[in-house]
Design an enzyme around this catalytic site. Sequence first.
Site, PDB file in Angstrom:
ATOM      1  N   ARG A  88       0.544  -1.005  -0.099  1.00 55.81           N
ATOM      2  CA  ARG A  88      -0.312  -0.048   0.080  1.00 55.81           C
ATOM      3  C   ARG A  88       0.620   1.519   0.041  1.00 55.81           C
ATOM      4  NH1 ARG A  88      -4.912  -1.950   2.706  1.00 55.81           N
ATOM      5  NH2 ARG A  88      -6.018  -1.005   2.720  1.00 55.81           N
ATOM      6  N   ARG A 122     -21.981  -1.424   3.847  1.00 59.27           N
ATOM      7  CA  ARG A 122     -21.342  -2.433   3.883  1.00 59.27           C
ATOM      8  C   ARG A 122     -21.339  -3.458   6.020  1.00 59.27           C
ATOM      9  NH1 ARG A 122     -14.808  -3.687   3.321  1.00 59.27           N
ATOM     10  NH2 ARG A 122     -14.586  -2.279   4.782  1.00 59.27           N
ATOM     11  N   ARG A 163      -9.400   7.196   4.993  1.00 59.35           N
ATOM     12  CA  ARG A 163      -8.836   6.119   4.384  1.00 59.35           C
ATOM     13  C   ARG A 163      -8.479   6.355   2.928  1.00 59.35           C
ATOM     14  NH1 ARG A 163     -12.940   1.803   5.964  1.00 59.35           N
ATOM     15  NH2 ARG A 163     -12.161   0.574   4.586  1.00 59.35           N
TER      16      ARG A 163
END
Length: 206
Positions: A88, A122, A163
Amino acid sequence: MNVIFLGPPGAGKGTQAVRVCERLGIPQISTGDILRRAMKEGTPTGLAAKRYIDAGALVPDEVVIDIVRERLAMDDCKGGYLLDGFPRTVQQAEALAGFADIDAVIDIEVSDEKLTERLSGRRVCLACGGTYHVSRLNGNVCEKCGGELIQRNDDKPETVLSRLKVYHEQTAPLIEWYSARGLLRTVDGAQPMDDCFAAILKALGV
Ligand code: AP5
Ligand code: MG
């Protein structure tokens, strides 16, 4: 085949990784899942990772690099593996290149607007990790195992924004990094799940 799934939070990396791993018979290595398990078990790594994850920030490179190096040394990775959510950062990609041979990097592309909608809706199963969206659920139990469904702590709206920002600043540069090495294949992650799955298999040539 050694594969990386790149893509922003909510792109469908986890959803597609489960299917691709089943098809290819390789393990799914999700650094997010490993860190969440460590948090649940209260290990030193988990305790150290918690404040970063809850804030929507990245866990320090050295911590995740060590986790992945150890995991890839295990026997079940000898026939291939799928890295879901690692690397990442460019530093992580450079470290990985020192201990792994990657065959393909699949970048799953989705707009920020859609990502926000997906993440805020989610729900994940506490028992088996199955992933759902509220718009496709009847009731609040897992369709696969009957387990309780919860919202991830980092799927709260303010953390989702952090994020996405972290993704654009620290992870998106890997698109260019892997493209320059001839490994990148891009898939449209906004299409329905089955179409996305088919596009990934095609991109992998399997
Ligand atoms: P991690 O768990 O990896 O989270 P993430 O990358 O933010 O990705 P997500 O798991 O949120 O999304 P996903 O792409 O897997 O989407 P999903 O399939 O669930 O990491 C969490 C945290 O751990 C990080 O913030 C960081 O702190 C730390 N961390 C992890 N790895 C690290 C690393 N390498 N370095 C440093 N720190 C690290 O799908 C999302 C939703 O969309 C679901 O509801 C699903 O049902 C739905 N959906 C999926 N596909 C479709 C579709 N085609 N159409 C409609 N809906 C869809
Ligand atoms: Mg995931």
